[in-house]
Design a protein around this motif. Structure first.
Motif, PDB file in Angstrom:
ATOM      1  N   THR A  92     -22.743 -34.799  14.400  1.00 56.35           N
ATOM      2  CA  THR A  92     -21.941 -33.744  13.774  1.00 56.35           C
ATOM      3  C   THR A  92     -22.376 -33.419  12.345  1.00 56.35           C
ATOM      4  OG1 THR A  92     -20.256 -35.285  12.985  1.00 56.35           O
ATOM      5  CG2 THR A  92     -19.961 -34.368  15.207  1.00 56.35           C
ATOM      6  N   HIS A  93     -23.417 -34.088  11.834  1.00 58.38           N
ATOM      7  CA  HIS A  93     -23.900 -33.781  10.487  1.00 58.38           C
ATOM      8  C   HIS A  93     -24.625 -32.440  10.481  1.00 58.38           C
ATOM      9  CE1 HIS A  93     -24.004 -38.202   8.912  1.00 58.38           C
ATOM     10  NE2 HIS A  93     -22.803 -37.782   9.246  1.00 58.38           N
ATOM     11  N   LEU A  94     -24.256 -31.612   9.533  1.00 59.69           N
ATOM     12  CA  LEU A  94     -24.911 -30.322   9.348  1.00 59.69           C
ATOM     13  C   LEU A  94     -25.830 -30.329   8.139  1.00 59.69           C
ATOM     14  CD1 LEU A  94     -21.871 -27.953   9.979  1.00 59.69           C
ATOM     15  CD2 LEU A  94     -23.645 -28.662  11.600  1.00 59.69           C
ATOM     16  N   ARG A  95     -25.634 -31.271   7.217  1.00 60.31           N
ATOM     17  CA  ARG A  95     -26.413 -31.370   5.980  1.00 60.31           C
ATOM     18  C   ARG A  95     -26.862 -32.809   5.768  1.00 60.31           C
ATOM     19  NH1 ARG A  95     -27.665 -26.284   5.385  1.00 60.31           N
ATOM     20  NH2 ARG A  95     -25.857 -24.949   5.190  1.00 60.31           N
ATOM     21  N   TRP A  96     -27.984 -32.955   5.071  1.00 61.17           N
ATOM     22  CA  TRP A  96     -28.510 -34.285   4.758  1.00 61.17           C
ATOM     23  C   TRP A  96     -28.839 -34.336   3.285  1.00 61.17           C
ATOM     24  CZ3 TRP A  96     -29.250 -31.608   9.175  1.00 61.17           C
ATOM     25  CH2 TRP A  96     -28.876 -32.249  10.351  1.00 61.17           C
ATOM     26  N   PHE A  97     -28.662 -35.523   2.694  1.00 62.80           N
ATOM     27  CA  PHE A  97     -28.827 -35.690   1.255  1.00 62.80           C
ATOM     28  C   PHE A  97     -29.671 -36.906   0.923  1.00 62.80           C
ATOM     29  CE2 PHE A  97     -24.837 -33.528   1.999  1.00 62.80           C
ATOM     30  CZ  PHE A  97     -24.865 -32.485   1.084  1.00 62.80           C
ATOM     31  N   ALA A  98     -30.556 -36.731  -0.038  1.00 63.28           N
ATOM     32  CA  ALA A  98     -31.237 -37.839  -0.700  1.00 63.28           C
ATOM     33  C   ALA A  98     -30.545 -38.000  -2.065  1.00 63.28           C
ATOM     34  CB  ALA A  98     -32.723 -37.540  -0.857  1.00 63.28           C
ATOM     35  N   ALA A  99     -30.977 -38.947  -2.867  1.00 59.89           N
ATOM     36  CA  ALA A  99     -30.295 -39.246  -4.137  1.00 59.89           C
ATOM     37  C   ALA A  99     -30.190 -38.026  -5.046  1.00 59.89           C
ATOM     38  CB  ALA A  99     -31.010 -40.387  -4.861  1.00 59.89           C
ATOM     39  N   ARG A 100     -31.273 -37.333  -5.249  1.00 64.31           N
ATOM     40  CA  ARG A 100     -31.266 -36.172  -6.151  1.00 64.31           C
ATOM     41  C   ARG A 100     -30.348 -35.073  -5.613  1.00 64.31           C
ATOM     42  NH1 ARG A 100     -36.888 -34.933  -7.428  1.00 64.31           N
ATOM     43  NH2 ARG A 100     -36.630 -36.758  -8.727  1.00 64.31           N
ATOM     44  N   ALA A 152     -27.655 -35.495  -3.746  1.00 68.86           N
ATOM     45  CA  ALA A 152     -26.266 -35.934  -3.926  1.00 68.86           C
ATOM     46  C   ALA A 152     -25.832 -35.752  -5.382  1.00 68.86           C
ATOM     47  CB  ALA A 152     -26.124 -37.395  -3.490  1.00 68.86           C
ATOM     48  N   TRP A 153     -26.720 -36.110  -6.308  1.00 70.57           N
ATOM     49  CA  TRP A 153     -26.429 -35.951  -7.734  1.00 70.57           C
ATOM     50  C   TRP A 153     -26.216 -34.469  -8.052  1.00 70.57           C
ATOM     51  CZ3 TRP A 153     -27.886 -33.559 -12.153  1.00 70.57           C
ATOM     52  CH2 TRP A 153     -27.478 -34.135 -13.358  1.00 70.57           C
ATOM     53  N   GLU A 154     -27.104 -33.609  -7.559  1.00 74.14           N
ATOM     54  CA  GLU A 154     -27.003 -32.164  -7.806  1.00 74.14           C
ATOM     55  C   GLU A 154     -25.730 -31.569  -7.214  1.00 74.14           C
ATOM     56  OE1 GLU A 154     -28.548 -29.612  -9.426  1.00 74.14           O
ATOM     57  OE2 GLU A 154     -29.674 -31.157 -10.474  1.00 74.14           O
ATOM     58  N   LEU A 155     -25.327 -32.049  -6.062  1.00 71.99           N
ATOM     59  CA  LEU A 155     -24.098 -31.575  -5.424  1.00 71.99           C
ATOM     60  C   LEU A 155     -22.910 -31.743  -6.363  1.00 71.99           C
ATOM     61  CD1 LEU A 155     -22.596 -30.681  -2.757  1.00 71.99           C
ATOM     62  CD2 LEU A 155     -22.436 -33.124  -2.247  1.00 71.99           C
ATOM     63  N   VAL A 156     -22.799 -32.904  -6.964  1.00 71.93           N
ATOM     64  CA  VAL A 156     -21.694 -33.195  -7.886  1.00 71.93           C
ATOM     65  C   VAL A 156     -21.860 -32.418  -9.195  1.00 71.93           C
ATOM     66  CG1 VAL A 156     -20.575 -35.047  -9.206  1.00 71.93           C
ATOM     67  CG2 VAL A 156     -21.234 -35.426  -6.813  1.00 71.93           C
ATOM     68  N   HIS A 157     -23.073 -32.348  -9.690  1.00 78.23           N
ATOM     69  CA  HIS A 157     -23.342 -31.617 -10.930  1.00 78.23           C
ATOM     70  C   HIS A 157     -23.024 -30.126 -10.780  1.00 78.23           C
ATOM     71  CE1 HIS A 157     -25.256 -30.597 -14.708  1.00 78.23           C
ATOM     72  NE2 HIS A 157     -25.999 -29.706 -14.074  1.00 78.23           N
ATOM     73  N   GLN A 158     -23.452 -29.518  -9.679  1.00 75.07           N
ATOM     74  CA  GLN A 158     -23.220 -28.096  -9.452  1.00 75.07           C
ATOM     75  C   GLN A 158     -21.732 -27.768  -9.289  1.00 75.07           C
ATOM     76  OE1 GLN A 158     -25.669 -26.799  -6.187  1.00 75.07           O
ATOM     77  NE2 GLN A 158     -27.560 -27.275  -7.284  1.00 75.07           N
ATOM     78  N   ALA A 159     -20.951 -28.776  -8.938  1.00 77.14           N
ATOM     79  CA  ALA A 159     -19.502 -28.571  -8.821  1.00 77.14           C
ATOM     80  C   ALA A 159     -18.814 -28.639 -10.180  1.00 77.14           C
ATOM     81  CB  ALA A 159     -18.905 -29.606  -7.864  1.00 77.14           C
ATOM     82  N   GLY A 160     -19.590 -28.852 -11.240  1.00 70.41           N
ATOM     83  CA  GLY A 160     -19.035 -28.819 -12.592  1.00 70.41           C
ATOM     84  C   GLY A 160     -18.683 -30.170 -13.181  1.00 70.41           C
ATOM     85  N   PHE A 161     -19.199 -31.241 -12.614  1.00 67.79           N
ATOM     86  CA  PHE A 161     -18.890 -32.581 -13.113  1.00 67.79           C
ATOM     87  C   PHE A 161     -20.048 -33.125 -13.946  1.00 67.79           C
ATOM     88  CE2 PHE A 161     -16.021 -31.866  -9.675  1.00 67.79           C
ATOM     89  CZ  PHE A 161     -14.844 -32.467 -10.086  1.00 67.79           C
ATOM     90  N   THR A 162     -19.713 -33.970 -14.907  1.00 67.37           N
ATOM     91  CA  THR A 162     -20.705 -34.558 -15.808  1.00 67.37           C
ATOM     92  C   THR A 162     -20.555 -36.081 -15.789  1.00 67.37           C
ATOM     93  OG1 THR A 162     -19.190 -34.352 -17.690  1.00 67.37           O
ATOM     94  CG2 THR A 162     -20.727 -32.518 -17.310  1.00 67.37           C
ATOM     95  N   GLY A 186     -18.414 -38.589 -10.689  1.00 67.11           N
ATOM     96  CA  GLY A 186     -18.547 -37.662 -11.811  1.00 67.11           C
ATOM     97  C   GLY A 186     -17.213 -37.430 -12.486  1.00 67.11           C
ATOM     98  N   ARG A 187     -17.273 -36.934 -13.708  1.00 65.80           N
ATOM     99  CA  ARG A 187     -16.058 -36.652 -14.484  1.00 65.80           C
ATOM    100  C   ARG A 187     -15.992 -35.155 -14.802  1.00 65.80           C
ATOM    101  NH1 ARG A 187     -14.545 -41.277 -13.858  1.00 65.80           N
ATOM    102  NH2 ARG A 187     -15.272 -43.122 -14.895  1.00 65.80           N
ATOM    103  N   ARG A 188     -14.797 -34.612 -14.722  1.00 67.34           N
ATOM    104  CA  ARG A 188     -14.563 -33.225 -15.135  1.00 67.34           C
ATOM    105  C   ARG A 188     -14.563 -33.204 -16.657  1.00 67.34           C
ATOM    106  NH1 ARG A 188     -15.286 -28.992 -13.025  1.00 67.34           N
ATOM    107  NH2 ARG A 188     -14.046 -29.353 -11.184  1.00 67.34           N
ATOM    108  N   PRO A 189     -15.364 -32.351 -17.289  1.00 67.35           N
ATOM    109  CA  PRO A 189     -15.391 -32.301 -18.758  1.00 67.35           C
ATOM    110  C   PRO A 189     -14.010 -31.961 -19.316  1.00 67.35           C
ATOM    111  CG  PRO A 189     -17.194 -31.011 -17.832  1.00 67.35           C
ATOM    112  CD  PRO A 189     -16.305 -31.412 -16.694  1.00 67.35           C
ATOM    113  N   ARG A 190     -13.707 -32.532 -20.466  1.00 68.23           N
ATOM    114  CA  ARG A 190     -12.417 -32.267 -21.141  1.00 68.23           C
ATOM    115  C   ARG A 190     -12.473 -30.946 -21.874  1.00 68.23           C
ATOM    116  NH1 ARG A 190      -8.904 -36.577 -21.192  1.00 68.23           N
ATOM    117  NH2 ARG A 190      -9.840 -38.500 -20.526  1.00 68.23           N
TER     118      ARG A 190
END
Length: 132
Positions: free
Chosen positions: A66-74, A76-86, A128-132
């Motif tokens: 049922t997996h539609l997407r696959w992730f390596a380390a970079r 996964a990191w980009e996924l969180v970063h692009q969502a606005g987390f630091t 990741g953390r949402r910036p203040r």
């Protein structure tokens, strides 16, 4: 929300980037997101492709049907970063075999300090953390 947890769910979505961005927007400034995704760079991926010449499909694990997407380390990191987390931290869950084996998994931990860790990481946990 103070914390959003997306544990082994985003790889099942057509667009996990938009989903995480939308749900992540509900996290208060200073709040946390925890995302876990299987690592497609796990050694078995190369073994299955190289030896059998086909993408493996299983009922669970990295190659869950049922997996539609696959992730390596970079990824996964980009996924969180692009969502606005630091302040992103990447944690690797090392495993020797696709099925949990306490003896081998304990032995394999030494590889966590070598370049081979990417191939023995079964799952990435990204915080990741949402910036203040």
């Amino acid at each position: 929300f103070d914390c959003l947890v997306a544990a082994d769910v985003l790889e099942h979505l057509r667009d996990p980037w938009i989903a995480l961005a939308r749900f992540g927007a509900l996290v208060r400034p200073g709040g946390t997101v925890v995302v876990s995704v299987p690592n497609v760079r796990f050694w078995e991926t190369f073994w299955q492709l190289g030896r059998h010449g086909t993408w493996p499909r299983r009922s669970e694990g990295i190659f869950d049907r049922t997996h539609l997407r696959w992730f390596a380390a970079r990824d996964a990191w980009e996924l969180v970063h692009q969502a606005g987390f630091t302040d992103i931290e990447l944690h690797r869950q090392l495993r020797a075999k696709p099925v949990y084996d306490p003896v081998w998994d304990r032995r394999i931990q030494v590889l966590g300090r070598t370049p081979l860790r990417a191939f023995f990481t079964f799952q990435h946990v990204v915080v990741g953390r949402r910036p203040r």
